[in-house]
Design an enzyme around this catalytic site. Structure first.
Site, PDB file in Angstrom:
ATOM      1  CG  ASP A  12      -5.316  -0.255 -12.701  1.00  0.00           C
ATOM      2  OD1 ASP A  12      -4.391   0.462 -12.745  1.00  0.00           O
ATOM      3  OD2 ASP A  12      -6.136   0.159 -11.976  1.00  0.00           O
ATOM      4  CB  SER A  13      -2.069  -0.602  -9.400  1.00  0.00           C
ATOM      5  OG  SER A  13      -2.948   0.359  -9.611  1.00  0.00           O
ATOM      6  CB  CYS A  75      -1.468   0.851 -14.051  1.00  0.00           C
ATOM      7  SG  CYS A  75      -0.929   1.636 -12.345  1.00  0.00           S
ATOM      8  CD  GLU A 155      -9.056   1.304  -5.428  1.00  0.00           C
ATOM      9  OE1 GLU A 155      -9.513   0.266  -4.559  1.00  0.00           O
ATOM     10  OE2 GLU A 155      -8.814   1.261  -6.429  1.00  0.00           O
ATOM     11  CB  CYS A 189      -4.646   8.762 -12.026  1.00  0.00           C
ATOM     12  SG  CYS A 189      -4.888   7.550 -10.550  1.00  0.00           S
ATOM     13  CG  HIS A 191      -8.074   5.170  -8.973  1.00  0.00           C
ATOM     14  ND1 HIS A 191      -7.297   4.100  -9.765  1.00  0.00           N
ATOM     15  CD2 HIS A 191      -8.339   4.262  -7.788  1.00  0.00           C
ATOM     16  CE1 HIS A 191      -7.032   2.958  -8.978  1.00  0.00           C
ATOM     17  NE2 HIS A 191      -7.869   3.051  -7.789  1.00  0.00           N
TER      18      HIS A 191
HETATM   19  N1  DGL Z   1      -3.632   2.745 -11.472  1.00  0.00           N
HETATM   20  C1  DGL Z   1      -2.835   3.861 -10.710  1.00  0.00           C
HETATM   21  C2  DGL Z   1      -2.487   4.665 -12.082  1.00  0.00           C
HETATM   22  O1  DGL Z   1      -3.032   4.784 -12.891  1.00  0.00           O
HETATM   23  C3  DGL Z   1      -3.645   4.419  -9.553  1.00  0.00           C
HETATM   24  C4  DGL Z   1      -3.752   3.720  -8.283  1.00  0.00           C
HETATM   25  C5  DGL Z   1      -2.448   3.378  -7.583  1.00  0.00           C
HETATM   26  O2  DGL Z   1      -1.721   4.316  -7.238  1.00  0.00           O
HETATM   27  O3  DGL Z   1      -1.902   2.200  -7.863  1.00  0.00           O
HETATM   28  O4  DGL Z   1      -1.407   5.593 -11.759  1.00  0.00           O
END
Ligand code: DGL
Length: 276
Positions: A12-13, A75, A155, A189, A191
């Site tokens: 993931d990011s 992600c 976050e 997403c 998050h």
């Molecule tokens: N992990 C990203 C997503 O699921 C969200 C956080 C980001 O913008 O990096 O789209």
């Protein structure tokens, strides 16, 4: 036969993909996992598809160097814009994204065929969710909404603060005002599941919230069985290792909110993807 003991890589990011890892770990108790969060370069959701692809390729190559047998792109943004590139680059290692499982969950939940997708800017721009939903339900009405501020709130660990409530109202007010409001809301997403209580309160109990974590875990279980890659620890201990590209201490502290249980300080390894 002891199955294939190699770990499953999860990317993931940042820390949000820990919501997906949590579902994977619960559904697949015999599997070992390696999780990589590119915390130094988050957010991906505001970046161009080329940048997201380049970052995702670097990150998943690190997972390959950990001898993973499968890669899960937790992600949504990377799944939306880079899945094909990743599948090509990592072959023959199977790569599973979260968009198709999330779309499937949304289609299964809707009764009025009106589905809203909340996601990052890049995911919305690429329209991958709308395409995946229309493949499963051609006459679905899909509204996509970019809610980038939700990423920052999650976050920060602000799951249900006054600021969260205000952001939820500002984003969702227009969407749920009309009489033909969607009855299903896909949290597109990583998050957003953290903000689920605040979102549910605003849209009311009659609106179903779905996130792709459970259905993605189901898709991974199916893929493991189909390719005979599943592990068999025989009830023995399994390992979950974490890598972050910035601030392991913060990863462990805030990551626990997403993971739903403690991440011990010292179990997160700092890694530099440019050097990997
Ligand atoms: N992990 C990203 C997503 O699921 C969200 C956080 C980001 O913008 O990096 O789209």
């Amino acid at each position: 036969m002891k199955g294939d003991p190699r770990p499953i890589g999860v990317f993931d990011s940042g820390m949000g993909g820990l919501t997906v890892l949590r579902a994977l770990a619960a559904q697949l108790p015999d599997e070992h996992f390696v999780y990589l969060g590119d915390t130094a370069r988050l957010p991906y959701g505001t970046k161009s598809p080329d940048t997201v692809r380049a970052y995702a390729l670097q990150a998943t190559h690190l997972l390959l160097s950990e001898d993973v047998k499968m890669v899960v792109i937790a992600c949504n943004t990377a799944s939306a814009v880079a899945l094909e590139a990743l599948r090509d680059a990592l072959a023959p290692v199977p790569v599973i994204g979260v968009i198709e499982p999330g779309a499937r969950a949304g289609v299964a939940a809707t009764r009025n065929k009106r589905i809203a997708v909340l996601a990052t800017e890049s995911t919305v721009k690429g329209a991958a969710y709308a395409q995946a939903i229309h493949q499963l339900m051609a006459d679905a009405q899909v509204v996509q909404l970019a809610c980038q501020v939700f990423v920052a709130l999650a976050e920060e660990g602000w799951a249900d603060t006054r600021a969260t409530t205000a952001a939820v109202e500002d984003y969702l007010e227009p969407l749920f005002a009309p009489a033909d409001a969607p009855d299903t809301l896909v949290l597109g997403c990583t998050h957003f599941p953290v903000l689920a209580a605040a979102i549910q309160r605003h849209v009311g109990a009659e609106t179903t919230l779905v996130d792709s974590a459970e259905t993605t875990a189901g898709a991974v279980a199916e893929a493991l069985a189909a390719s005979a890659l599943h592990a068999d620890t025989g009830g023995g201990p399994r390992t979950i290792r974490f890598f972050a590209t910035d601030s392991p201490e913060r990863f462990a502290r805030i990551g626990a909110i997403f993971f739903g249980s403690a991440i011990e300080d010292g179990t997160v390894t700092l890694v530099d993807l440019k050097m990997a």
